[in-house]
Write a protein that holds these residues in place. Structure first.
Motif, short mmCIF file in Angstrom:
data_model
loop_
_atom_site.label_atom_id
_atom_site.label_comp_id
_atom_site.label_asym_id
_atom_site.label_seq_id
_atom_site.Cartn_x
_atom_site.Cartn_y
_atom_site.Cartn_z
N LEU A 6 0.86 -1.18 0.00
CA LEU A 6 0.00 0.00 0.00
C LEU A 6 0.90 1.24 0.00
CD1 LEU A 6 -3.14 0.29 0.10
CD2 LEU A 6 -2.92 0.69 2.55
N PRO A 7 1.65 1.45 -1.10
CA PRO A 7 2.61 2.56 -1.13
C PRO A 7 1.98 3.93 -0.92
CG PRO A 7 2.34 1.57 -3.31
CD PRO A 7 1.67 0.67 -2.34
N SER A 8 0.69 4.07 -1.24
CA SER A 8 0.02 5.36 -1.07
C SER A 8 -0.17 5.71 0.41
CB SER A 8 -1.34 5.34 -1.76
OG SER A 8 -2.21 4.40 -1.15
N TYR A 9 0.02 4.73 1.31
CA TYR A 9 -0.14 5.01 2.73
C TYR A 9 0.83 6.08 3.20
CZ TYR A 9 -1.35 4.01 7.60
OH TYR A 9 -1.80 4.12 8.88
N GLY A 10 2.02 6.05 2.63
CA GLY A 10 2.97 7.13 2.89
C GLY A 10 3.78 6.99 4.15
N SER A 11 3.12 6.80 5.27
CA SER A 11 3.81 6.76 6.55
C SER A 11 4.27 5.36 6.90
CB SER A 11 2.90 7.28 7.67
OG SER A 11 3.52 7.16 8.93
N ALA A 12 5.54 5.24 7.26
CA ALA A 12 6.08 3.96 7.72
C ALA A 12 6.35 4.03 9.21
CB ALA A 12 7.35 3.60 6.96
N LYS A 13 5.42 4.67 9.92
CA LYS A 13 5.52 4.80 11.37
C LYS A 13 4.14 4.57 11.98
CE LYS A 13 9.36 8.10 11.38
NZ LYS A 13 9.84 9.42 11.85
N PRO A 14 4.05 4.30 13.28
CA PRO A 14 2.74 4.13 13.91
C PRO A 14 1.84 5.31 13.61
CG PRO A 14 4.47 3.48 15.41
CD PRO A 14 5.16 4.09 14.24
N SER A 15 0.59 5.03 13.28
CA SER A 15 -0.33 6.07 12.85
C SER A 15 -1.77 5.62 13.11
CB SER A 15 -0.11 6.39 11.37
OG SER A 15 0.03 5.20 10.62
N ILE A 16 -2.70 6.54 12.92
CA ILE A 16 -4.11 6.21 13.02
C ILE A 16 -4.64 6.04 11.60
CG2 ILE A 16 -6.41 6.96 13.72
CD1 ILE A 16 -4.71 6.27 16.09
N LEU A 17 -5.09 4.83 11.29
CA LEU A 17 -5.64 4.53 9.97
C LEU A 17 -7.14 4.74 10.02
CD1 LEU A 17 -4.83 1.33 7.89
CD2 LEU A 17 -7.18 2.10 8.21
N GLN A 18 -7.66 5.59 9.13
CA GLN A 18 -9.08 5.88 9.09
C GLN A 18 -9.66 5.43 7.75
OE1 GLN A 18 -8.88 10.15 9.90
NE2 GLN A 18 -9.31 9.78 12.07
N TYR A 19 -10.76 4.70 7.82
CA TYR A 19 -11.40 4.24 6.59
C TYR A 19 -12.90 4.13 6.80
CZ TYR A 19 -12.78 1.37 2.64
OH TYR A 19 -13.42 0.91 1.51
N ASN A 20 -13.65 4.85 5.98
CA ASN A 20 -15.11 4.75 5.95
C ASN A 20 -15.73 4.88 7.33
OD1 ASN A 20 -17.53 4.50 4.58
ND2 ASN A 20 -17.55 2.25 4.62
N GLY A 21 -15.26 5.86 8.10
CA GLY A 21 -15.83 6.14 9.41
C GLY A 21 -15.29 5.29 10.54
N THR A 22 -14.36 4.39 10.24
CA THR A 22 -13.74 3.56 11.29
C THR A 22 -12.27 3.93 11.41
OG1 THR A 22 -13.11 1.77 9.79
CG2 THR A 22 -15.32 1.69 10.72
N GLN A 23 -11.65 3.50 12.49
CA GLN A 23 -10.23 3.76 12.62
C GLN A 23 -9.54 2.65 13.43
OE1 GLN A 23 -9.88 7.68 14.48
NE2 GLN A 23 -9.54 6.74 16.48
#
Length: 282
Positions: free
Chosen positions: A156-173
């Motif tokens: 998923l190269p578009s994710y961009g960040s290679a560090k801990p992060s909050i992933l948000q998708y369709n109202g969930t995280q």
């Protein structure tokens, strides 16, 4: 922050390979999980290192004693699905049923709630990001499926960040612990697990680790088994990737866990101020 994790599966759980694809075929191969888990435990004992284990539901159902020993030794467990299939080849319904079954198996054996997940082969990519929504619905709080670079089985190269992060998708995280990358010849490369770790000389791995403030490792019991049989029918390239460096992995991991302090995901989760990390909207 250096995090140590293992994906618990058998030596023949090779993805995208016709002769090892389904449950009905797995009975044709010899059992090596117990001896390979002993290798893993011995490495952790030698350096007094904590680790997180993403366990295949098939392993839990067939060899519940493996899960019990992981828990008895004080390690945390997460789901690695039940059937070890590429997520982007599954329907939403099949993926949900597969993960739900694995969670139930692991919770029944361990008596603990399963909150972590990693997809086989990091096989969540642009076309099946819906998997994150299903994970959230199943009670998963922490994911480690994002491979923020190009990869044969996902990425998923578009994710961009290679560090801990909050992933948000369709109202969930979800709290996301992606695999780390390191710039080599202006290209993001992986070095912290699997065939990458087996291929690169330890001198390089040590140097890149020293220059990284976040490392997420991922190993499999088969990575420490140089005597394992060779699966028939693999292409020369796939055969090289699957078996390169097996004789040196155990020593390299012992050196790595001696030279650097590693923690498990639970400890990392408690150390991170999640209010300050990057939020990534997919």
């Amino acid at each position: 922050m250096h995090i140590l994790t293992f994906d618990i599966e058998e030596w023949f759980h090779l993805l995208d390979n016709p002769s090892t694809k389904t449950n009905s075929q797995w009975g044709n191969y010899e059992v090596r999980i117990h001896q390979n888990m002993e290798r893993v435990f011995n490495i952790l004992d030698a350096t007094n290192t904590k680790a997180s284990f993403f366990v295949l539901g098939w392993i839990a159902e067939k060899y519940p004693e493996v899960v019990r020993e992981i828990c008895d030794r004080g390690y945390e467990i997460g789901s690695h699905t039940t059937s070890h299939q590429l997520v982007y080849e599954q329907s939403k319904q099949a993926f949900q049923a597969d993960v739900e079954r694995s969670i139930k198996s692991l919770e029944d054996i361990s008596g603990k709630k399963v909150k972590m997940f990693r997809a086989p082969g990091f096989s969540i990519k642009e076309k099946n990001k819906w998997a994150f929504e299903i994970l959230f619905e199943l009670g998963i709080e922490i994911d480690s499926s994002v491979f923020p670079a190009e990869r044969a089985h996902g990425g998923l190269p578009s994710y961009g960040s290679a560090k801990p992060s909050i992933l948000q998708y369709n109202g969930t995280q979800l709290k996301e612990f992606p695999i780390n990358t390191f710039p080599i010849l202006f290209k993001p490369m992986i070095f912290s697990g699997g065939g990458y770790f087996r291929f690169f000389p330890y001198k390089c791995i040590k140097e890149w680790t020293q220059k990284s403030d976040y490392v997420m490792s991922y190993f499999h019991p088969r990575d420490f088994d140089p005597e394992q049989p060779i699966v028939k029918g693999l292409s020369p390239q796939r055969k090289f990737k699957t078996y390169v460096g097996l004789k040196r992995t155990e020593e390299k991991l012992k050196n790595w866990t001696s030279d650097f302090e590693f923690i498990d995901i639970e400890m990392a989760n408690n150390q991170i101020d999640w209010k300050t990390v990057r939020k990534i909207q997919l």
